[in-house]
Motif scaffolding. Structure first.
Motif, short mmCIF file in Angstrom:
data_model
loop_
_atom_site.label_atom_id
_atom_site.label_comp_id
_atom_site.label_asym_id
_atom_site.label_seq_id
_atom_site.Cartn_x
_atom_site.Cartn_y
_atom_site.Cartn_z
N THR A 7 0.84 -1.19 0.00
CA THR A 7 0.00 0.00 0.00
C THR A 7 0.88 1.25 0.00
O THR A 7 0.63 2.21 -0.75
CB THR A 7 -0.92 0.00 1.23
OG1 THR A 7 -1.70 -1.20 1.25
CG2 THR A 7 -1.87 1.19 1.21
N ILE A 10 2.38 1.70 -3.38
CA ILE A 10 1.39 2.22 -4.33
C ILE A 10 1.18 3.72 -4.12
O ILE A 10 1.10 4.50 -5.07
CB ILE A 10 0.05 1.44 -4.21
CG1 ILE A 10 0.24 0.02 -4.73
CG2 ILE A 10 -1.07 2.14 -4.94
CD1 ILE A 10 -0.94 -0.88 -4.52
N VAL A 11 1.10 4.14 -2.84
CA VAL A 11 0.95 5.56 -2.52
C VAL A 11 2.15 6.34 -3.05
O VAL A 11 2.00 7.41 -3.65
CB VAL A 11 0.74 5.76 -1.01
CG1 VAL A 11 0.85 7.23 -0.62
CG2 VAL A 11 -0.58 5.17 -0.56
N ASN A 12 3.35 5.81 -2.84
CA ASN A 12 4.57 6.46 -3.32
C ASN A 12 4.55 6.57 -4.85
O ASN A 12 4.93 7.61 -5.43
CB ASN A 12 5.81 5.71 -2.87
CG ASN A 12 6.09 5.88 -1.39
OD1 ASN A 12 5.57 6.78 -0.75
ND2 ASN A 12 6.90 4.98 -0.83
N LEU A 13 4.14 5.50 -5.50
CA LEU A 13 4.07 5.51 -6.96
C LEU A 13 3.03 6.51 -7.47
O LEU A 13 3.26 7.21 -8.46
CB LEU A 13 3.74 4.11 -7.49
CG LEU A 13 4.88 3.09 -7.41
CD1 LEU A 13 4.39 1.70 -7.81
CD2 LEU A 13 6.04 3.50 -8.30
N LYS A 14 1.89 6.60 -6.78
CA LYS A 14 0.85 7.56 -7.15
C LYS A 14 1.37 9.00 -7.01
O LYS A 14 1.13 9.85 -7.89
CB LYS A 14 -0.40 7.37 -6.28
CG LYS A 14 -1.16 6.12 -6.53
CD LYS A 14 -2.13 6.36 -7.66
CE LYS A 14 -2.97 5.08 -7.82
NZ LYS A 14 -3.81 5.17 -8.97
N GLU A 15 2.08 9.27 -5.90
CA GLU A 15 2.66 10.60 -5.70
C GLU A 15 3.67 10.91 -6.81
O GLU A 15 3.69 12.01 -7.36
CB GLU A 15 3.32 10.70 -4.32
CG GLU A 15 2.36 10.75 -3.17
CD GLU A 15 3.07 10.75 -1.82
OE1 GLU A 15 4.33 10.73 -1.79
OE2 GLU A 15 2.37 10.78 -0.80
N HIS A 16 4.50 9.93 -7.10
CA HIS A 16 5.52 10.11 -8.15
C HIS A 16 4.84 10.35 -9.50
O HIS A 16 5.27 11.20 -10.29
CB HIS A 16 6.44 8.88 -8.18
CG HIS A 16 7.54 9.01 -9.17
ND1 HIS A 16 8.54 9.94 -9.05
CD2 HIS A 16 7.80 8.33 -10.33
CE1 HIS A 16 9.37 9.83 -10.07
NE2 HIS A 16 8.93 8.83 -10.87
N GLN A 17 3.77 9.61 -9.76
CA GLN A 17 3.03 9.76 -11.02
C GLN A 17 2.39 11.15 -11.09
O GLN A 17 2.41 11.79 -12.14
CB GLN A 17 1.94 8.67 -11.13
CG GLN A 17 1.19 8.73 -12.45
CD GLN A 17 0.11 7.65 -12.55
OE1 GLN A 17 -0.16 6.93 -11.58
NE2 GLN A 17 -0.50 7.55 -13.71
N ALA A 18 1.85 11.64 -10.00
CA ALA A 18 1.22 12.97 -9.98
C ALA A 18 2.27 14.05 -10.26
O ALA A 18 2.02 14.99 -11.04
CB ALA A 18 0.54 13.21 -8.65
N GLU A 21 3.19 13.85 -13.95
CA GLU A 21 2.16 14.42 -14.81
C GLU A 21 2.17 15.95 -14.74
O GLU A 21 2.00 16.63 -15.76
CB GLU A 21 0.78 13.87 -14.41
CG GLU A 21 0.56 12.43 -14.84
CD GLU A 21 -0.78 11.86 -14.36
OE1 GLU A 21 -1.53 12.59 -13.67
OE2 GLU A 21 -1.05 10.70 -14.66
#
Length: 120
Positions: A7, A10-18, A21
């Protein structure tokens, strides 16, 4: 890996993706601005080229006009010099003619005077 670690990952990846972008959008805006600047620069370059051609044509026209004006001035100056020369010649001729007329009149008067007095 545990669920918590997954989890967190995934949160780290989401932050990195944001973040990625956001940077991608920023780069797209910069590229659009650069494209507009390139279009403006091309348009300006074309305008400068046209201006240079027009200035070159104006320079040719000015050179031609200056040449014509110089020719006219030269012609007028030449005519002025010739007219001045003619006026001088006419004045000199008139003065010489007057002296010659006076001299001939004097000679005629002397001849007549001596002829009437009989040389006495």
């Amino acid at each position: 890996m545990t669920n918590e670690q997954l989890t967190q990952e995934i949160v780290n990846l989401k932050e990195h993706q944001a973040k990625a972008e956001a940077e991608h959008e920023k780069f797209e805006m910069i590229v659009k601005e650069l494209q507009e600047d390139v279009k403006t620069t091309k348009s300006l370059a074309e305008d400068v080229h046209i201006l240079a051609i027009n200035m070159e044509n104006m320079q040719k026209t000015m050179d031609e006009t200056n040449r014509k004006v110089d020719a006219l001035n030269s012609k007028e100056f030449t005519e002025y010099k010739e007219n001045k020369k003619l006026v001088k010649q006419n004045i000199i001729s008139a003065v010489v003619g007057a002296f010659m007329g006076f001299g001939l009149s004097l000679i005629a008067w002397l001849v007549r005077f001596f002829m009437m007095t009989g040389g006495e």
